[in-house]
Motif scaffolding. Structure first.
Motif, PDB file in Angstrom:
ATOM      1  N   TYR A 111       0.857  -1.188   0.000  1.00 49.09           N
ATOM      2  CA  TYR A 111       0.000   0.000   0.000  1.00 49.09           C
ATOM      3  C   TYR A 111       0.890   1.233   0.000  1.00 49.09           C
ATOM      4  N   ALA A 112       0.992   1.861  -1.170  1.00 48.56           N
ATOM      5  CA  ALA A 112       1.701   3.132  -1.301  1.00 48.56           C
ATOM      6  C   ALA A 112       0.636   4.131  -1.742  1.00 48.56           C
ATOM      7  N   LYS A 113       0.058   4.765  -0.767  1.00 46.90           N
ATOM      8  CA  LYS A 113      -1.105   5.614  -0.992  1.00 46.90           C
ATOM      9  C   LYS A 113      -0.943   6.511  -2.217  1.00 46.90           C
ATOM     10  N   PRO A 114      -1.865   6.434  -3.193  1.00 41.24           N
ATOM     11  CA  PRO A 114      -3.173   5.806  -3.162  1.00 41.24           C
ATOM     12  C   PRO A 114      -3.232   4.403  -3.794  1.00 41.24           C
ATOM     13  N   TYR A 115      -2.093   3.799  -4.135  1.00 43.19           N
ATOM     14  CA  TYR A 115      -2.108   2.517  -4.824  1.00 43.19           C
ATOM     15  C   TYR A 115      -2.104   1.349  -3.847  1.00 43.19           C
ATOM     16  N   PHE A 116      -2.864   0.316  -4.206  1.00 50.28           N
ATOM     17  CA  PHE A 116      -2.890  -0.908  -3.412  1.00 50.28           C
ATOM     18  C   PHE A 116      -2.606  -2.083  -4.354  1.00 50.28           C
ATOM     19  N   ILE A 117      -1.474  -2.760  -4.121  1.00 53.58           N
ATOM     20  CA  ILE A 117      -1.030  -3.854  -4.986  1.00 53.58           C
ATOM     21  C   ILE A 117      -1.246  -5.182  -4.245  1.00 53.58           C
ATOM     22  N   ILE A 118      -2.013  -6.065  -4.852  1.00 51.53           N
ATOM     23  CA  ILE A 118      -2.283  -7.394  -4.300  1.00 51.53           C
ATOM     24  C   ILE A 118      -1.416  -8.410  -5.032  1.00 51.53           C
ATOM     25  N   ILE A 119      -0.665  -9.212  -4.290  1.00 52.43           N
ATOM     26  CA  ILE A 119       0.155 -10.264  -4.901  1.00 52.43           C
ATOM     27  C   ILE A 119      -0.384 -11.618  -4.453  1.00 52.43           C
ATOM     28  N   ILE A 149      -6.314  -0.116  -7.619  1.00 54.86           N
ATOM     29  CA  ILE A 149      -6.021  -1.463  -7.111  1.00 54.86           C
ATOM     30  C   ILE A 149      -5.565  -2.354  -8.261  1.00 54.86           C
ATOM     31  N   TYR A 150      -4.463  -3.087  -8.035  1.00 55.29           N
ATOM     32  CA  TYR A 150      -3.922  -3.992  -9.049  1.00 55.29           C
ATOM     33  C   TYR A 150      -3.626  -5.348  -8.411  1.00 55.29           C
ATOM     34  N   VAL A 151      -3.889  -6.403  -9.187  1.00 55.05           N
ATOM     35  CA  VAL A 151      -3.651  -7.765  -8.718  1.00 55.05           C
ATOM     36  C   VAL A 151      -2.563  -8.406  -9.568  1.00 55.05           C
ATOM     37  N   LEU A 152      -1.454  -8.794  -8.947  1.00 51.44           N
ATOM     38  CA  LEU A 152      -0.411  -9.563  -9.634  1.00 51.44           C
ATOM     39  C   LEU A 152      -0.632 -11.025  -9.285  1.00 51.44           C
ATOM     40  N   TYR A 153      -0.967 -11.802 -10.293  1.00 46.37           N
ATOM     41  CA  TYR A 153      -1.398 -13.193 -10.104  1.00 46.37           C
ATOM     42  C   TYR A 153      -0.264 -14.118 -10.550  1.00 46.37           C
ATOM     43  N   LEU A 154       0.437 -14.697  -9.585  1.00 49.42           N
ATOM     44  CA  LEU A 154       1.675 -15.425  -9.868  1.00 49.42           C
ATOM     45  C   LEU A 154       1.432 -16.921 -10.062  1.00 49.42           C
ATOM     46  N   ASN A 155       1.734 -17.392 -11.276  1.00 51.12           N
ATOM     47  CA  ASN A 155       1.670 -18.813 -11.609  1.00 51.12           C
ATOM     48  C   ASN A 155       3.073 -19.415 -11.597  1.00 51.12           C
ATOM     49  N   LYS A 156       3.140 -20.726 -11.649  1.00 50.29           N
ATOM     50  CA  LYS A 156       4.444 -21.392 -11.677  1.00 50.29           C
ATOM     51  C   LYS A 156       5.164 -21.134 -13.000  1.00 50.29           C
ATOM     52  N   ASP A 157       4.556 -21.527 -14.114  1.00 49.88           N
ATOM     53  CA  ASP A 157       5.226 -21.347 -15.413  1.00 49.88           C
ATOM     54  C   ASP A 157       4.239 -21.013 -16.525  1.00 49.88           C
ATOM     55  N   THR A 158       3.026 -20.581 -16.147  1.00 51.87           N
ATOM     56  CA  THR A 158       2.015 -20.201 -17.134  1.00 51.87           C
ATOM     57  C   THR A 158       1.569 -18.760 -16.850  1.00 51.87           C
ATOM     58  N   TYR A 159       0.583 -18.303 -17.617  1.00 50.10           N
ATOM     59  CA  TYR A 159       0.066 -16.951 -17.434  1.00 50.10           C
ATOM     60  C   TYR A 159      -1.456 -16.987 -17.273  1.00 50.10           C
TER      61      TYR A 159
END
Length: 211
Positions: A111-119, A149-159
């Motif tokens: 959370y770096a106001k105003p951004y909220f990054i979800i991993i 708000i942004y979501v970084l969705y981490l997979n093993k080797d796919t997207y």
């Protein structure tokens, strides 16, 4: 004389080996100081988490506590306009910047106001939970507006992206979505540990070693 020569050669070999060992120890000690200075305790993090989802999340969390590494993370994985704003925010000590793990049940959040990054970490193939991303985004909306708000969705080797089961309220196909359809592509960013995170960590290590 021959025996004396052999003894001298063995002594020289032993001396050289000791010198090399000392040099290696000095290098290790130096690197360890750099790592500790940057709050990167990857070995400890991996050991305690056994490199399950929690282990990988702990490693990321430890890395992202360092401001310079956080800035490189923004630059690598977020759009240039967001990156520029976040990198500016990082220089402002009056701006709240929280790096959390498991807060609101989110693997890692920034959370770096105003951004909220979800991993969200799916590197070990953890199954989707009904309404999981939806709940995380609702949590983020308590801090900022949806478009920040942004979501970084981490997979093993796919997207792969999260399905409606995770994106929608209570996992219902016709349930309310975390994001309107026209925002999903921009605000949910699928990444691969193999192709993205691993390469980023290698670059960090290379930079730290050069410095």
């Amino acid at each position: 004389k021959l025996s004396e020569t052999l003894v001298n050669e063995e002594c020289n070999i032993l001396t050289n080996t000791i010198d090399i060992a000392k040099e290696v120890c000095d290098i290790v000690a130096s690197e360890r100081k750099k790592i500790e200075a940057n709050n990167i305790n990857v070995i400890d993090a991996a050991a305690r988490g056994n490199l399950r989802e929690t282990g990988h999340s702990r490693i990321l969390y430890n890395l992202l506590k360092n401001r310079n590494i956080r800035k490189s993370f923004y630059k690598r994985f977020l759009a240039p306009d967001i990156t520029d704003t976040l990198r500016t925010l990082e220089l402002d000590n009056n701006i709240t910047k929280n790096i959390d793990r498991e807060k609101g049940h989110i693997d890692v959040s920034i959370y770096a106001k105003p951004y909220f990054i979800i991993i969200e970490n799916k590197v070990k193939g953890a199954v989707e939970q009904p309404g999981q991303i939806y709940r995380y985004v609702q949590y983020g909306k308590e801090k900022t507006e949806l478009k920040k708000i942004y979501v970084l969705y981490l997979n093993k080797d796919t997207y792969e992206r999260p399905t409606f089961y995770s994106l929608n309220k209570e996992g219902l196909e016709d349930g309310e979505s975390a994001f309107p359809e026209d925002m999903i592509d921009e605000h949910i960013i699928p990444l691969s540990y193999k192709n993205d995170i691993y390469e980023w960590i290698k670059d960090i290590y290379k930079t730290e070693k050069e410095n």
